[in-house]
Write a protein that holds these residues in place. Structure first.
Motif, short mmCIF file in Angstrom:
data_model
loop_
_atom_site.label_atom_id
_atom_site.label_comp_id
_atom_site.label_asym_id
_atom_site.label_seq_id
_atom_site.Cartn_x
_atom_site.Cartn_y
_atom_site.Cartn_z
N VAL A 15 0.84 -1.19 0.00
CA VAL A 15 0.00 0.00 0.00
C VAL A 15 0.88 1.24 0.00
O VAL A 15 0.63 2.20 -0.74
CB VAL A 15 -0.96 0.00 1.21
N MET A 16 1.94 1.23 0.80
CA MET A 16 2.84 2.38 0.85
C MET A 16 3.54 2.58 -0.49
O MET A 16 3.71 3.70 -0.95
CB MET A 16 3.85 2.21 1.98
N ALA A 17 3.97 1.49 -1.12
CA ALA A 17 4.64 1.59 -2.41
C ALA A 17 3.68 2.14 -3.46
O ALA A 17 4.05 2.99 -4.27
CB ALA A 17 5.18 0.22 -2.84
N THR A 18 2.45 1.67 -3.44
CA THR A 18 1.44 2.17 -4.37
C THR A 18 1.18 3.64 -4.12
O THR A 18 1.09 4.44 -5.04
CB THR A 18 0.13 1.37 -4.24
N GLY A 19 1.11 4.02 -2.85
CA GLY A 19 0.90 5.42 -2.52
C GLY A 19 2.02 6.30 -3.03
O GLY A 19 1.79 7.38 -3.56
N SER A 20 3.27 5.84 -2.91
CA SER A 20 4.37 6.65 -3.39
C SER A 20 4.38 6.70 -4.91
O SER A 20 4.77 7.70 -5.50
CB SER A 20 5.71 6.13 -2.86
N ALA A 21 3.92 5.63 -5.57
CA ALA A 21 3.84 5.66 -7.03
C ALA A 21 2.79 6.67 -7.48
O ALA A 21 2.99 7.39 -8.46
CB ALA A 21 3.50 4.27 -7.57
N LEU A 22 1.67 6.73 -6.75
CA LEU A 22 0.65 7.71 -7.10
C LEU A 22 1.16 9.12 -6.87
O LEU A 22 0.82 10.03 -7.60
CB LEU A 22 -0.62 7.46 -6.28
N ALA A 23 2.00 9.32 -5.85
CA ALA A 23 2.54 10.64 -5.57
C ALA A 23 3.47 11.10 -6.68
O ALA A 23 3.73 12.28 -6.80
CB ALA A 23 3.26 10.62 -4.23
N ALA A 24 3.96 10.16 -7.48
CA ALA A 24 4.88 10.50 -8.56
C ALA A 24 4.16 11.08 -9.77
O ALA A 24 4.79 11.49 -10.73
CB ALA A 24 5.69 9.28 -8.97
N GLN A 25 2.84 11.11 -9.72
CA GLN A 25 2.08 11.67 -10.84
C GLN A 25 2.35 13.17 -10.96
O GLN A 25 2.39 13.87 -9.96
CB GLN A 25 0.58 11.43 -10.63
N PRO A 26 2.54 13.67 -12.19
CA PRO A 26 2.80 15.10 -12.32
C PRO A 26 1.57 15.92 -11.95
O PRO A 26 0.44 15.49 -12.14
CB PRO A 26 3.14 15.27 -13.80
N SER A 27 1.83 17.09 -11.43
CA SER A 27 0.72 17.99 -11.09
C SER A 27 0.17 18.63 -12.35
O SER A 27 0.81 18.63 -13.41
CB SER A 27 1.22 19.08 -10.15
N GLU A 28 -1.01 19.19 -12.23
CA GLU A 28 -1.60 19.92 -13.35
C GLU A 28 -0.69 21.07 -13.78
O GLU A 28 -0.50 21.30 -14.97
CB GLU A 28 -2.98 20.45 -12.96
N ALA A 29 -0.10 21.74 -12.81
CA ALA A 29 0.80 22.87 -13.12
C ALA A 29 2.02 22.40 -13.91
O ALA A 29 2.45 23.07 -14.85
CB ALA A 29 1.23 23.56 -11.83
N GLN A 30 2.58 21.22 -13.53
CA GLN A 30 3.73 20.69 -14.27
C GLN A 30 3.35 20.39 -15.72
O GLN A 30 4.09 20.71 -16.65
CB GLN A 30 4.24 19.41 -13.63
N VAL A 31 2.20 19.77 -15.90
CA VAL A 31 1.76 19.42 -17.25
C VAL A 31 1.50 20.68 -18.07
O VAL A 31 1.88 20.78 -19.24
CB VAL A 31 0.52 18.50 -17.22
N ARG A 32 0.89 21.68 -17.46
CA ARG A 32 0.66 22.95 -18.16
C ARG A 32 1.98 23.60 -18.58
O ARG A 32 2.09 24.11 -19.69
CB ARG A 32 -0.17 23.90 -17.30
N GLU A 33 2.97 23.55 -17.69
CA GLU A 33 4.28 24.11 -18.05
C GLU A 33 4.89 23.35 -19.22
O GLU A 33 5.42 23.94 -20.16
CB GLU A 33 5.22 24.08 -16.84
N LEU A 34 4.80 22.03 -19.18
CA LEU A 34 5.31 21.22 -20.27
C LEU A 34 4.62 21.59 -21.58
O LEU A 34 5.26 21.77 -22.61
CB LEU A 34 5.13 19.72 -19.99
N MET A 35 3.29 21.70 -21.53
CA MET A 35 2.55 22.03 -22.74
C MET A 35 2.93 23.42 -23.27
O MET A 35 2.96 23.64 -24.48
CB MET A 35 1.04 21.91 -22.48
N GLN A 36 3.25 24.34 -22.37
CA GLN A 36 3.69 25.68 -22.79
C GLN A 36 5.05 25.62 -23.48
O GLN A 36 5.24 26.21 -24.54
CB GLN A 36 3.74 26.64 -21.60
N VAL A 37 6.01 24.90 -22.88
CA VAL A 37 7.34 24.85 -23.49
C VAL A 37 7.34 24.03 -24.77
O VAL A 37 8.20 24.22 -25.64
CB VAL A 37 8.45 24.37 -22.52
N MET A 38 6.35 23.14 -24.92
CA MET A 38 6.19 22.39 -26.17
C MET A 38 5.43 23.21 -27.21
O MET A 38 5.27 22.77 -28.34
CB MET A 38 5.44 21.07 -25.91
#
Length: 170
Positions: A15-38
């Motif tokens: 459960v802890m490993a799964t939780g940390s894997a879910l925490a590795a998901q990019p935030s909306e802000a990160q994805v928006r920044e990526l889309m801007q630089v792309m």
């Protein structure tokens, strides 16, 4: 009972490993920044222009200017928001940060600036290849008797002799 405690501990670790894997998901802000630089918004503009040209041909009664606003400012925001979950699903936060770093680099910026022209040239090459490939395959089908000289299946309604007008067979 020792096995039960071990299993509970292993389950907790999973459960802890799964939780940390879910925490590795990019935030909306990160994805928006990526889309801007792309330069994704510029790609939306290109898509809009292509769609407007196509719709103007299909519906000449509608002014071309009407279609130019298909992906307007609100549409860009809606489309961006709709795309974010796909990036979050396929990339981790660490990968998105790596992509942002790449796209901010000189090579990444060259890729962004050259991609529209590269894709247009590649599309033309693909269309040319497709036309030649289709012609070659049709020629082979005609040579084998699978298609007639007009590229239709032999004996289809377009090729058959019309029935007598009285409705009776020959």
């Amino acid at each position: 009972m020792t096995v039960g405690k071990w299993a509970a501990g292993a389950g907790l670790c999973m459960v802890m490993a799964t939780g940390s894997a879910l925490a590795a998901q990019p935030s909306e802000a990160q994805v928006r920044e990526l889309m801007q630089v792309m330069d994704v918004p510029a790609q939306f503009t290109v898509m809009n222009n292509q769609m407007a040209a196509m719709m103007s041909q299909q519906l000449p009664c509608v002014p071309a200017s009407y279609w130019q606003t298909y992906i307007d400012k609100t549409g860009v925001e809606q489309l961006t928001t709709a795309m974010i979950p796909a990036y979050q699903h396929h990339f981790s936060a660490e990968e998105v940060q790596g992509l942002i770093k790449f796209y901010k680099s000189p090579l990444g910026q060259k890729l962004v600036s050259q991609m529209p022209a590269t894709m247009a040239e590649a599309a033309q090459s693909g269309q040319q290849w497709g036309r030649q490939r289709t012609a070659d395959m049709f020629a082979a089908l005609q040579k084998g008797g699978k298609l007639d000289a007009q590229g239709r299946c032999p004996g289809t309604a377009a090729d058959s002799t019309p029935a007598p007008e009285d409705g009776q067979g020959q």
